[in-house]
Structures are given as C-alpha cells and as structure tokens.
Design an enzyme around this catalytic site. Structure first.
Site, short mmCIF file in Angstrom:
data_model
loop_
_atom_site.label_atom_id
_atom_site.label_comp_id
_atom_site.label_asym_id
_atom_site.label_seq_id
_atom_site.Cartn_x
_atom_site.Cartn_y
_atom_site.Cartn_z
N ASP A 217 2.48 8.75 -2.03
CA ASP A 217 1.13 9.49 -2.09
C ASP A 217 0.80 9.59 -2.92
O ASP A 217 1.13 10.60 -3.69
CB ASP A 217 0.97 10.06 -0.73
CG ASP A 217 -0.59 9.53 -0.67
OD1 ASP A 217 -1.31 9.07 -1.16
OD2 ASP A 217 -0.55 10.54 0.36
N HIS B 23 -4.51 -2.15 1.83
CA HIS B 23 -4.90 -0.78 1.47
C HIS B 23 -5.41 -0.51 -0.03
O HIS B 23 -6.36 -0.07 -0.81
CB HIS B 23 -3.85 0.99 1.71
CG HIS B 23 -4.30 1.82 0.96
ND1 HIS B 23 -5.87 2.34 2.49
CD2 HIS B 23 -3.96 2.88 0.91
CE1 HIS B 23 -6.26 3.38 1.49
NE2 HIS B 23 -5.00 4.51 0.60
#
Length: 354
Positions: free
Chosen positions: A165, A238
């Site tokens: 991330d 995403h």
C-alpha cells in the site's frame, strides 16, 4: 530560526535578515511501524481549552520525543470545517468544507462527525500512546473522542488484503507540490488538506478469490507489486480509478499514509485511509470515481470487499499557525460561510482510466 548575516556593501555594513519560509507539519515524514489516529469533536464551551491546547502540541512532541529520539515521534494536528470558525478569527482556508458524502449505485462513502484529527506516529506504539494521552488530558472536559484507531505496519508495508500500500506516493519536490498550498491561498501557504476513511474488509469473501482474481481487483501483482499492463488491467481495478489528471494530462498526486488495523476477537480487519493533498478536489475526484464510477456505474471493485464506515475532511495548518494561532472569535461573531458548500465542483480535474 531567523538568520542575521553581516555583510559589507559599498563600504557600508548591512545586516541581511533571512526569514525562513513557514514550517509545515511533518506531512512528508516517512511511514513508521506504529500510528494512532484520533478524531475528536469539540464540546460546546470547550473552544478556549482546545485553542490553548493546540498551541502546546509541538512542545509535547518535543518533550516526549526527546526521551527516545530514535523512535521518531511526530504528530499532525488538523481541524475540521464545522469547528474552524469557533476556534479562530480571521481568514478561513479557501477550500475547507465538510466531507462530501457519496451514495453510489452499490456503495456509500459516509460522512461522520469530527472536529479535530490527530495523526500520531513513531517507530513504536508506546510513545504514540503517551502523546495521545497527553493531548487528551490537555483537552479534558472540552472534547469527545468519536474514533480511535491504533495502526501498525504489516510486513513490507502491505495492507491486510496482502498487497503493498502506498506505492504511488510521490516523493521529493513532487510530494511537496502535491501537498503544500501555495499562492492560491496565501494566508495558508504551506498548509494542506487531509481526508480520512476507515475501511473494514470482508476477509472471507476476499480469501475466497484466487490470487489472479485479487490482482485484477487491485490492478497490481500481489507478490512483487508490479502494475498490470493496460491491456489486462480491468477498468474497475482500484488503481485504474485512482488516476486523476488536469486538462494538460498531468497526473495529480496525493500522499497516503494508510495503516492496517484490526481486532481479532471482533473479526475486524481494516485499513485506515489517510490522504494529504494540496486541494481536496483531487481526493474527492478519486472518491467519486470509486463510489459513483468512471464512467458512472463503473465503480471500484475493491468496494465489494472493503466497506467505508467513517469519512472526514480536515485542514492541516503549518506549525507556525498552531504555535501562534489567531485569537478566538469575539463572542457572538457569526461563523463565516464555507467557501464551498460541499459540492465537488471539480473544474479542471478529471479521472483517467488506464
């Protein structure tokens, strides 16, 4: 610190005073293994206590951090739209408004209460906890804690879904230009905006997917964190929906400091999203793409597994502002209307699916 240098010009000694630029809060400090996120509301009548306590934040960070400097304790204090005019007289940040709640065809980004946000981080949780405790004690009787999250680093900066991330965070000069307000709002140059959302993951549904299916949801390979080629990356991946450009095609960035969190006894697995930006419009366009779709209806596939349960927008002023803030507004002073009413008014920003 102001540097005063004596020089000789045309036979005359002249003092040249170099005034440093404003000092931003540590928005761009590197990720740490531990963090605490505190969201507070300011009680009626608590404004004076909070106004005074905010001026002591940097001193608390220094005092606690000095004891164990290797733990790199830092904190960022941010203020919400509803409380700004209760705490400060004078100008208001040009784009500060309430979090824009989004109701998409399948998913919702809720707006939840919050006047103050404290993002506290360090190499270990103990100093984060100590600072959070001191901040709350300094505001005792004036605030209510409405959300508290203790985040942790998960292996090599992965979320609990197993993917790295923050790969696309800018660095260097690009990170500064992506977060620091400039001449567009000179009263608040060096400050920035911050969005937060708490996401809870449906791990049973997620782990039922194959690795290939998970990679198609995210748009990256799981093991080595490589972005999928455009010809195989789904339009609802995403990362495909999080590319925002201006009219010239230049990609606009934000700085994310997301952290995993969880509570095993409650089967709670989550990601705390926190994104700092020069203008809230960039993050708001990302959220529109995710929840409403780009094009409309093409919503972010990750939302089938991750549910947003909180949402807030705050303003992170400079250290100089917090150390010496404007005075409290005079009693009976009407609150200034926000510069924007919460409509997105994206203007020249647009999403680009790639």
């Amino acid at each position: 610190m102001v540097n005063i240098v004596a020089v000789r010009r045309h036979g005359v000694h002249v003092r040249v005073i170099h005034v440093p630029p404003v000092q931003p809060q540590p928005i761009l400090a590197p990720l740490t293994p531990a963090a605490i996120f505190l969201v507070l509301t300011v009680d009626d009548g608590g404004e004076a206590t909070v106004h005074e306590a905010l001026q002591d934040i940097s001193g608390l960070v220094r005092a606690i951090g000095f004891r164990e400097p290797q733990k790199r304790l830092s904190a960022i204090a941010s203020i919400g739209s509803d409380v700004w005019d209760r705490l400060f007289s004078g100008p208001r940040p040009a784009e500060l408004h309430r979090f824009v709640e989004l109701h998409g065809p399948r998913h919702t980004a809720p707006a939840t209460p919050g006047d103050l946000l404290f993002h506290i981080r360090a190499e270990s949780l103990d100093v984060c906890f100590e600072l959070a405790d001191r901040i709350l004690k300094s505001m005792a009787g004036a605030v209510t804690v409405v959300d508290e999250v203790h985040g942790f680093r998960y292996f090599d900066n992965r979320d609990l879904l197993g993917f790295v991330d923050g790969t696309e965070n800018p660095d260097g000069a690009l990170a500064v230009s992506s977060t620091a307000i400039g001449d567009e709002d000179p009263d608040f140059a060096g400050s920035c905006y911050v969005h937060v959302q708490k996401y809870l993951h449906d791990m049973s549904a997620w782990t039922a997917l194959s690795v290939t299916e998970q990679e198609n949801v995210i748009g990256r390979t799981k093991l080595d964190d490589i972005e999928l080629d455009d010809d195989v990356k789904p339009a609802d991946a995403h990362i495909a929906l999080n590319v925002i450009t201006d009219d010239d095609g230049t990609e606009l960035k934000i700085v994310r400091h997301n952290m995993p969190f969880g509570e095993l006894g409650k089967s709670e697995y989550g990601t705390y999203f926190i994104g700092y930006s020069r203008t809230p419009r960039v993050t708001e366009q990302m959220l529109r793409n995710m929840f409403l779709g780009d094009p409309p209806g093409n919503t972010d596939r990750i939302l089938d597994f991750s549910t947003a349960v909180t949402g807030g927008l705050f303003f992170s002023p400079t250290v100089d502002f917090l150390d010496d803030p404007p005075p409290l507004p005079a009693p009976g002073t009407p609150a200034a209307p926000p510069a924007r009413n919460g409509s997105l008014s994206i203007g020249s920003l647009k999403g680009t699916t790639r």
